[in-house]
Design an enzyme around this catalytic site. Structure first.
Site, PDB file in Angstrom:
ATOM      1  N   CYS A 192      15.076   4.772   2.040  1.00 24.03           N
ATOM      2  CA  CYS A 192      14.725   4.098   0.643  1.00 24.03           C
ATOM      3  C   CYS A 192      15.668   5.077  -0.576  1.00 24.03           C
ATOM      4  O   CYS A 192      16.329   5.770  -0.098  1.00 24.03           O
ATOM      5  CB  CYS A 192      13.431   4.079   0.280  1.00 24.03           C
TER       6      CYS A 192
ATOM      7  N   ASN B  45      12.373   8.316  -0.934  1.00 25.11           N
ATOM      8  CA  ASN B  45      11.768   8.819   0.358  1.00 25.11           C
ATOM      9  C   ASN B  45      10.388   9.175  -0.004  1.00 25.11           C
ATOM     10  O   ASN B  45       9.637  10.162   0.620  1.00 25.11           O
ATOM     11  CB  ASN B  45      12.322   9.917   0.941  1.00 25.11           C
TER      12      ASN B  45
ATOM     13  N   CYS C  31       7.950   6.490  -1.427  1.00 27.07           N
ATOM     14  CA  CYS C  31       7.009   5.076  -1.442  1.00 27.07           C
ATOM     15  C   CYS C  31       7.595   4.338  -0.090  1.00 27.07           C
ATOM     16  O   CYS C  31       6.797   4.190   0.903  1.00 27.07           O
ATOM     17  CB  CYS C  31       7.451   4.258  -2.603  1.00 27.07           C
ATOM     18  N   ARG C  32       8.470   3.621  -0.256  1.00 29.67           N
ATOM     19  CA  ARG C  32       8.657   2.626   0.836  1.00 29.67           C
ATOM     20  C   ARG C  32       9.233   3.196   2.111  1.00 29.67           C
ATOM     21  O   ARG C  32       8.446   2.849   3.282  1.00 29.67           O
ATOM     22  CB  ARG C  32       9.721   1.603   0.631  1.00 29.67           C
ATOM     23  N   SER C  33      10.188   4.235   2.387  1.00 30.57           N
ATOM     24  CA  SER C  33      10.364   4.742   3.658  1.00 30.57           C
ATOM     25  C   SER C  33       9.335   5.408   4.328  1.00 30.57           C
ATOM     26  O   SER C  33       9.246   5.497   5.595  1.00 30.57           O
ATOM     27  CB  SER C  33      11.695   5.405   3.656  1.00 30.57           C
TER      28      SER C  33
ATOM     29  N   ASP D  16      11.053  -2.188  -4.540  1.00 28.47           N
ATOM     30  CA  ASP D  16      10.794  -0.938  -5.115  1.00 28.47           C
ATOM     31  C   ASP D  16       9.547  -1.002  -5.912  1.00 28.47           C
ATOM     32  O   ASP D  16       9.567  -1.455  -6.813  1.00 28.47           O
ATOM     33  CB  ASP D  16      11.987  -0.434  -5.992  1.00 28.47           C
TER      34      ASP D  16
HETATM   35  P1  4NP Z   1      11.028   4.631  -2.910  1.00 25.06           P
HETATM   36  O1  4NP Z   1      10.584   4.716  -4.569  1.00 25.06           O
HETATM   37  O2  4NP Z   1      12.530   4.700  -3.137  1.00 25.06           O
HETATM   38  O3  4NP Z   1      10.464   3.388  -2.157  1.00 25.06           O
HETATM   39  O4  4NP Z   1      10.498   6.315  -2.586  1.00 25.06           O
HETATM   40  C1  4NP Z   1      11.176   5.523  -5.551  1.00 25.06           C
HETATM   41  C2  4NP Z   1      10.484   6.608  -5.849  1.00 25.06           C
HETATM   42  C3  4NP Z   1      11.013   7.481  -6.995  1.00 25.06           C
HETATM   43  C4  4NP Z   1      11.820   6.598  -7.787  1.00 25.06           C
HETATM   44  C5  4NP Z   1      12.589   5.676  -7.595  1.00 25.06           C
HETATM   45  C6  4NP Z   1      12.066   4.775  -6.489  1.00 25.06           C
HETATM   46  N1  4NP Z   1      12.461   7.376  -8.944  1.00 25.06           N
HETATM   47  O5  4NP Z   1      13.162   6.802  -9.634  1.00 25.06           O
HETATM   48  O6  4NP Z   1      11.905   8.639  -8.897  1.00 25.06           O
END
Ligand code: 4NP
Length: 156
Positions: free
Chosen positions: A9, A12, A14-16, A125
């Site tokens: 993702c 790294n 939340c989703r992955s 996201d």
């Molecule tokens: P992820 O979510 O891609 O599912 O881990 C996010 C985590 C952090 C951020 C964006 C999306 N960020 O902007 O810091």
């Protein structure tokens, strides 16, 4: 040789990691821990070394998945030589991965939700949204994890 699966993702956190924890549990439950190796990474390096977002950990724990030992890392060109499957959570992740992909990549690069039957093809996201987003992530990830395990079992 074990099959190697990398979930990707943006951050790294939340989703992955959710996909990593859910799929690892499916693999372990199927007795395939040695045959299928699982990892996750982010296209961005902002959160390298950090544990998953506390909200992701809490929603995963409520559904029986422990994400606490996972630590964020950034995806690297070398991953395309190491992994059999590199599975993106959304189209932006997929396009970032396509740009990084070396010519000697041996990985199948796809959207993770290609392995689910549902109408969605992206895991949205959840980072800037409310709790609903984290519930949606778990629901989509669980559906695709089952489909992915079925597909990989056919190749073992
Ligand atoms: P992820 O979510 O891609 O599912 O881990 C996010 C985590 C952090 C951020 C964006 C999306 N960020 O902007 O810091």
């Amino acid at each position: 040789m074990p099959k190697r699966v990398l979930f990707v993702c943006l951050g790294n956190i939340c989703r992955s990691p959710t996909a990593h924890g859910v799929f690892q549990q499916r693999v372990d439950g199927a007795g395939l821990s040695e045959a299928v190796l699982v990892d996750s990474a982010g296209t961005a390096g902002w959160h390298c070394g950090r544990a998953p977002d506390p909200r992701s950990q809490a929603f995963a724990a409520a559904h029986g998945y422990d994400l606490s030992a996972l630590r964020a890392r950034q995806v690297a060109a070398e991953d395309f030589r190491q992994f059999d499957y590199i599975l993106a959570m959304d189209r932006a992740n997929l396009s970032d991965l396509q740009a990084l992909r070396p010519v000697d990549s041996r990985a199948e690069l796809a959207l993770f939700l290609d392995y689910a039957d549902g109408a969605c093809d992206e895991v949205p996201d959840p980072y800037y949204g409310g709790d609903d987003g984290f519930v949606t992530v778990l629901r989509l990830v669980e559906a695709a994890a089952d489909g992915l395990l079925t597909a990989i079992r056919r190749t073992l």
